[in-house]
Design an enzyme around this catalytic site. Structure first.
Site, short mmCIF file in Angstrom:
data_model
loop_
_atom_site.label_atom_id
_atom_site.label_comp_id
_atom_site.label_asym_id
_atom_site.label_seq_id
_atom_site.Cartn_x
_atom_site.Cartn_y
_atom_site.Cartn_z
N THR A 52 6.93 25.44 -13.97
CA THR A 52 7.74 26.61 -14.35
C THR A 52 9.13 26.48 -13.70
O THR A 52 9.29 25.78 -12.69
CB THR A 52 7.05 27.92 -13.95
OG1 THR A 52 6.78 27.87 -12.55
CG2 THR A 52 5.78 28.13 -14.74
N THR A 54 11.65 28.22 -11.87
CA THR A 54 12.06 28.47 -10.47
C THR A 54 11.29 27.55 -9.53
O THR A 54 11.84 27.00 -8.57
CB THR A 54 11.81 29.95 -10.09
OG1 THR A 54 12.52 30.77 -11.02
CG2 THR A 54 12.27 30.25 -8.67
N CYS A 55 10.02 27.38 -9.83
CA CYS A 55 9.17 26.54 -8.97
C CYS A 55 9.63 25.08 -9.00
O CYS A 55 9.61 24.38 -7.99
CB CYS A 55 7.73 26.63 -9.45
SG CYS A 55 7.15 28.31 -9.73
N SER A 56 10.05 24.61 -10.18
CA SER A 56 10.42 23.20 -10.33
C SER A 56 11.86 22.92 -9.94
O SER A 56 12.19 21.80 -9.55
CB SER A 56 10.25 22.77 -11.80
OG SER A 56 8.90 22.79 -12.16
N LEU A 60 9.67 24.08 -5.05
CA LEU A 60 9.00 22.83 -4.67
C LEU A 60 9.99 21.77 -4.18
O LEU A 60 9.81 21.22 -3.08
CB LEU A 60 8.14 22.31 -5.83
CG LEU A 60 7.40 21.00 -5.58
CD1 LEU A 60 6.46 21.10 -4.38
CD2 LEU A 60 6.62 20.57 -6.83
#
Ligand code: BEZ
Length: 180
Positions: A52, A54-56, A60
């Protein structure tokens, strides 16, 4: 959450095994909460889904980049949990060139549920997923807690700030200089 122990669950991971021939040299390996948390001081962050945006784009990769700075603050490991299976989590870590952060597949959502962080994301077609949060876990007990605001089912927004690596690192540094 402060002072509480993380739940004891078994995670179904997939690990590379060079003794397996063919194009897919991986096997199942069960790991328990004790394997990940016992005798270690770690940062755990949990997010709504592998791949997703924001996560990528931020969470992370920024944890990956700041890994040595977390080590300097007495953190032994950084773990990323998501309610995704081991195949998805491994593919995401590979796509992101992740070497430092260890991904933990909570495909059934058992860990996230027992942490009290499972929310519905049916509005996005995701089913049950993790609310975004971070924590410093010391020998299995929650030492610091960073939960995004607005915990709710089918949230229309994706708050991100409290559980960012920058915020967690700043908090660790502030706690250290206060103690000194
Ligand atoms: C994001 O990381 O940007 C995101 C997470 C969950 C749903 C939609 C977007």
């Amino acid at each position: 959450m402060l002072g509480k122990n993380v739940p004891l669950v078994t995670f179904r991971t997939r690990v590379r095994d060079e003794s397996i021939e063919g194009p897919n040299p991986f096997r199942w390996e069960d790991k328990t909460s004790d394997d990940y948390f016992k005798g270690k001081r770690v940062v755990l962050f949990s997010l709504p889904g592998a791949f997703t945006p924001t996560c990528s784009t931020y969470q992370l990769p920024d944890f990956e980049k700041l890994y040595e700075e977390f080590k300097a603050e007495g953190i032994d490991e950084i773990y990323c949990v998501s309610v995704n299976d081991a195949f998805v989590m491994n593919a995401w870590a590979k796509a992101q060139n992740i070497d430092n952060v260890k991904v933990i597949p909570d495909g059934s959502g058992e860990f996230t549920h027992k942490m009290g962080m499972l929310v519905a994301k049916d509005n996005l077609g995701f089913g049950m997923r993790s609310w975004r949060y971070g924590a410093v876990i010391n020998d299995g007990a929650v030492e610091l807690w960073f939960e995004e605001e607005g915990f709710s089912d089918n949230c229309e927004t994706d708050p991100y700030g409290a559980s960012s690596p920058q915020n967690i690192l700043d908090t660790l540094r502030a706690a250290k200089s206060k103690a000194a």
